[in-house]
Design an enzyme around this catalytic site. Structure first.
Site, short mmCIF file in Angstrom:
data_model
loop_
_atom_site.label_atom_id
_atom_site.label_comp_id
_atom_site.label_asym_id
_atom_site.label_seq_id
_atom_site.Cartn_x
_atom_site.Cartn_y
_atom_site.Cartn_z
N HIS A 24 0.88 -1.23 0.03
CA HIS A 24 0.09 -0.02 0.06
C HIS A 24 0.82 1.29 0.03
CE1 HIS A 24 -3.82 2.06 0.60
NE2 HIS A 24 -2.91 2.86 1.37
N ASP A 26 0.99 5.22 0.08
CA ASP A 26 0.46 6.50 0.30
C ASP A 26 0.99 7.57 0.02
OD1 ASP A 26 -1.87 5.76 2.27
OD2 ASP A 26 -0.39 5.07 3.50
N HIS A 57 -2.56 4.60 -3.20
CA HIS A 57 -3.76 5.32 -2.53
C HIS A 57 -3.36 6.92 -2.85
CE1 HIS A 57 -5.40 6.81 1.59
NE2 HIS A 57 -6.35 7.31 0.43
N GLY A 133 -3.45 11.92 5.56
CA GLY A 133 -2.28 12.88 5.29
C GLY A 133 -1.46 12.67 6.29
N GLY A 136 0.32 7.17 11.54
CA GLY A 136 0.56 6.98 13.20
C GLY A 136 -0.56 7.50 13.94
N ASP A 166 -8.24 1.95 6.05
CA ASP A 166 -6.81 2.53 5.97
C ASP A 166 -6.73 3.63 7.32
OD1 ASP A 166 -4.44 3.53 5.55
OD2 ASP A 166 -5.12 4.33 3.31
N GLY A 188 0.13 0.30 8.90
CA GLY A 188 1.30 0.90 8.62
C GLY A 188 2.30 0.94 10.00
N SER A 189 1.95 1.58 10.80
CA SER A 189 2.84 1.95 12.07
C SER A 189 2.64 0.77 12.83
CB SER A 189 2.19 2.96 12.77
OG SER A 189 2.10 4.35 11.78
#
Ligand code: ZN
Length: 206
Positions: A24, A26, A57, A133, A136, A166, A188-189
């Protein structure tokens, strides 16, 4: 991949290749969202080693300008934000025309009903469970209701249009998100900051 260590990107990519299903990516432009993430040099570098499909994305204005370039980078899935495009249907159709799966994304403050006119033209939809944007951020609990409402509409119409969730996805909400109707989880984080990222992905995929 936004949460990966960019000085050791090959390690992050290897982790995804071995344990996850999708890369993914970003993409932030500093206009549609205040932050800037990374661009084509990074996408192409990941593409060179990716053994799993890439999902870009786009959190950018004028997404239609970049469809060709992302398709050339080898992405299999490409999403953009509903409020970033003047003519979302046209952008979806351009993406599909390149043989790429087309997705429409919305932030947590946009009613899911705004997606309904486009569901027939989407291969997937992306619900942000934090505001687009920044990586985390803390998961927004109202997302569960949004997912189940949207899932009910997709099922009612007999569509095959997975819901990608997401933002703030972790071991604490992954099961509940799938129960609510999520088909694709972006983490992610929670993965890259885990003590053992591989084990964290394996746990999430459970
Ligand atoms: Zn994303």
């Amino acid at each position: 991949m936004l949460a990966a260590d960019f000085l050791h990107l090959e390690e992050g990519a290897g982790l995804v290749n071995r344990h996850a299903d999708i890369f993914h990516l970003d993409i932030m432009d500093g206009v549609f969202v205040p932050n800037i993430s990374y661009g084509f040099p990074v996408v192409d570098a990941i593409s060179a080693v990716a053994e799993k499909p890439m999902d870009a994305h786009l959190m950018i204005v004028h997404p239609e300008r970049y469809v060709e370039r992302f398709a050339d980078s080898g992405v299999s899935m490409l999403s953009f934000h509903l409020d970033a495009a003047e003519k979302p249907s046209e952008v979806l159709s351009i993406i599909r025309g390149r043989g790429v799966k087309a997705g429409l994304a919305i932030n947590p403050d946009i009613p899911v009903g705004k997606l309904y006119p486009y569901l027939d033209s989407c291969d997937f939809v992306l619900l942000m469970s934090v505001f687009a944007g920044f990586g985390g951020q803390k998961f927004i609990e109202e997302s569960y209701g949004r997912i189940s409402t949207l899932k009910a509409e997709i099922d009612r119409r007999g569509l095959s249009c997975p819901i990608e969730v997401d933002g703030g996805v972790s071991r604490h909400n992954a099961r509940a998100l799938v129960s609510a109707g999520a088909g694709i989880l972006v983490s992610g984080s929670a993965v890259f900051r885990a003590e053992n990222p591989a084990a964290e992905i394996d746990f999430l995929r459970g």
